[in-house]
Scaffold this motif. Structure first.
Motif, PDB file in Angstrom:
ATOM      1  N   GLN A 139       0.828  -1.197   0.000  1.00 33.27           N
ATOM      2  CA  GLN A 139       0.000   0.000   0.000  1.00 33.27           C
ATOM      3  C   GLN A 139       0.865   1.251   0.000  1.00 33.27           C
ATOM      4  O   GLN A 139       2.030   1.239   0.407  1.00 33.27           O
ATOM      5  CB  GLN A 139      -0.943  -0.028   1.208  1.00 33.27           C
ATOM      6  N   THR A 301      -6.508  -9.672   8.275  1.00 30.35           N
ATOM      7  CA  THR A 301      -6.452  -8.230   8.492  1.00 30.35           C
ATOM      8  C   THR A 301      -5.035  -7.706   8.358  1.00 30.35           C
ATOM      9  O   THR A 301      -4.798  -6.629   7.779  1.00 30.35           O
ATOM     10  CB  THR A 301      -7.018  -7.877   9.882  1.00 30.35           C
ATOM     11  N   ASN A 304      -4.244  -7.419   4.749  1.00 32.04           N
ATOM     12  CA  ASN A 304      -4.986  -6.330   4.114  1.00 32.04           C
ATOM     13  C   ASN A 304      -4.523  -4.952   4.571  1.00 32.04           C
ATOM     14  O   ASN A 304      -4.813  -3.950   3.905  1.00 32.04           O
ATOM     15  CB  ASN A 304      -6.478  -6.506   4.367  1.00 32.04           C
ATOM     16  N   ARG A 309      -3.465  -5.887  -2.757  1.00 31.58           N
ATOM     17  CA  ARG A 309      -4.416  -6.956  -3.034  1.00 31.58           C
ATOM     18  C   ARG A 309      -5.067  -7.417  -1.744  1.00 31.58           C
ATOM     19  O   ARG A 309      -4.381  -7.780  -0.783  1.00 31.58           O
ATOM     20  CB  ARG A 309      -3.691  -8.122  -3.703  1.00 31.58           C
ATOM     21  N   ARG A 310      -6.363  -7.393  -1.695  1.00 31.56           N
ATOM     22  CA  ARG A 310      -7.087  -7.779  -0.498  1.00 31.56           C
ATOM     23  C   ARG A 310      -7.482  -9.257  -0.569  1.00 31.56           C
ATOM     24  O   ARG A 310      -7.760  -9.789  -1.643  1.00 31.56           O
ATOM     25  CB  ARG A 310      -8.328  -6.897  -0.315  1.00 31.56           C
TER      26      ARG A 310
END
Length: 511
Positions: A139, A301, A304, A309-310
């Protein structure tokens, strides 16, 4: 050998990494060793690790400098003596807003680089992640960080190779064998052992009992041995999830979490990513454990928070959990409990000793074994000197510990092997891979393909040489082929083991 006929020098309880490491060290010193394990080798904690040989960067926060220094030195030794199952791995540690500041990470990595006098791996470095391949999966806020080196290991094979070497040096390794009871009698321990499959019992005598039962260490002490202890074990459950590969590259990530824990994301078995671990206090009795829904959500979690990419719980293709038998240092937080080990000995008035192992970690098993023998040296005057620091584990005797060169030679010797199979066999067996293949000059000569490139010849080798008795032993501990094979493989392997076992029994009866 023991000076008394029919009496072993050591009876080792537990076939995990500490038990097999102690058995190997003792057998190599000329001692008579009997090891019993109630299940398969590495069937509990030792196959449920994060698969790392590492100094333990986060242990520096708890000022465990001795442990980190010892672990870093052992990392170098294991890389040299087992280059087929231990390999270097580069870790990327992103800086995260509001968590540990950059100066703290930089200081920790500086100490990590310099605590060991031995260092063959690249040191740490600062990284700009934004706009790079290393930063591409991450991220946007994770734009800077650091890189450092540690090692990856196939944990359950490390256990098996120690047991194999111990046996070849004279140890008697008994799997599926449980210690029922033991008592001191006539200056030695008299133990009753039970075959967990047939129920048959046998008696064994030993001058010393070494209790390396991992999560069961306290249960063995108070139950089978009838002893107390000044030390106590604290069981902490660690769980992992495995997903399809989440990013490209051969590097791993180590992510900080708001609760100050760290979570790894590691390339695994080519097509997958291994994520873990949790630290959850376990209040029940030792035994098999499984990941909880809460732990799965926690690890999902964590992923993420870091990757673009979740994922969700539905993306987990496999999970595993194990109980870490940590030495209880009264830390309030399970994550802060020491990973160091304590050796507790019971020998009142010169009676036959019982030594119990509390705690420890995969990386330091070899040094722990040396410490056990050092602690018992007054009772074992015939024992030879320490020797395991430079002696290769089975399959690790490749020139210069150069695995790529060995792999090239091995693949050329068996050109009929698919590239992926050649790599897997070379990694698992090292210089002994040729023993698995024998004189075969084609895939057909290895017998039936039971699934995923697992041949009948390899299954027979594992049954004859590495204590494998079930499909689970082979697909999940001697290998991780369980992640790769098609449906029905487990049944085919089980059928083959039953047929070949019956044939061996018939042959033995006829002979």
């Amino acid at each position: 050998m023991s000076a008394r006929p029919g009496v072993h020098d050591l009876l080792v309880i537990g076939g995990g990494i500490n038990g097999t490491g102690i058995a190997r060290d003792a057998a190599g010193r000329g001692l008579s060793v009997l090891l019993c394990e109630q299940g398969d080798l590495a069937s509990a904690t030792s196959s449920a690790s994060t698969k790392l040989i590492h100094g333990g960067l986060r242990y520096l926060e708890n000022y465990e400098f001795r442990l980190v220094r010892e672990a870093l030195a052992e990392r170098e030794r294991l890389l040299a003596i087992a280059p087929h199952i231990v390999r270097p791995l580069r870790f990327v540690l992103p800086k995260d807003v509001g968590l540990r500041p950059a100066w703290m990470l930089r200081l920790g990595l500086f100490l990590y680089d310099h605590l060991s006098a031995l260092r063959s791996l690249p040191g740490s470095q600062g990284l700009r992640l934004a706009g790079t391949e290393l930063g591409a999966p991450l991220q946007e806020r994770l734009s800077e960080g650091f890189a450092y080196s540690d090692c990856w290991v196939e944990d359950s094979r490390l256990v098996v190779l120690n047991a194999l070497d111990a046996r070849e040096r004279g140890a008697d390794i008994r799997t599926r064998t449980r210690l029922v009871a033991a008592r001191r009698e006539d200056g030695v321990w008299r133990a009753t052992l039970s075959d967990t499959q047939t129920g048959e019992t046998r008696e064994a005598r030993a001058r010393i009992v070494v209790n390396a039962a991992g999560p069961w260490v306290s249960a063995v002490l108070s139950g089978a041995l009838g002893l107390g202890s000044r030390a106590a074990v604290r069981l902490v459950k660690g769980s992992h999830i495995v997903t399809r590969r989440l990013y490209e590259g051969s590097h791993a990530y180590i992510f900080q979490q708001p609760d100050r824990r760290i979570v790894f994301a590691i390339p695994y078995e080519g097509d997958f990513t291994l994520i873990g671990t949790t630290d959850v206090a376990h209040e029940g009795a030792p035994g098999p454990v499984a990941i909880s829904e809460a732990e799965t959500r926690y690890l999902v979690t964590c992923v993420n928070r870091a990757f673009r990419r979740r994922i969700g719980p539905q993306d987990v293709v496999w999970s595993y959990a194990g109980l870490r038998p940590l030495y209880d240092d009264a830390a309030a937080d399970a994550s802060a409990v020491t990973r160091d080990y304590v050796l507790d000995i019971d020998a009142p008035d010169g009676a036959a000793p019982a030594l119990s192992v509390f705690g420890g970690k995969l990386t330091t098993y070899r040094r722990l074994a040396e410490h056990v023998l050092d602690k018992l040296k007054d009772r074992l005057p015939a024992a030879g000197p320490a020797w395991t620091g430079s002696a290769p584990l089975p399959g690790g005797d490749m020139e210069g510990a150069d695995f790529p060169a060995f792999l090239k030679t091995f693949a050329a010797r068996f050109p009929f092997l698919p590239e992926a199979t050649a790599l897997r066999l070379a990694r698992a067996y090292g210089t002994r891979a040729a023993r698995v293949l024998g004189d075969a000059r084609s895939l057909s000569e290895l017998g039936e393909d039971l699934g995923g490139g697992l041949s009948a010849a390899e299954v027979d080798y594992l049954a004859a040489n590495e204590w494998a008795r079930t499909a689970e032993d082979i697909l999940w501990r001697r290998s991780k082929l369980g992640l790769h094979v098609p449906a029905g493989t487990e049944e085919r392997v089980a059928d083959h083991l039953a047929r070949s076992g019956a044939a061996r029994a018939e042959s033995a009866a006829a002979g």
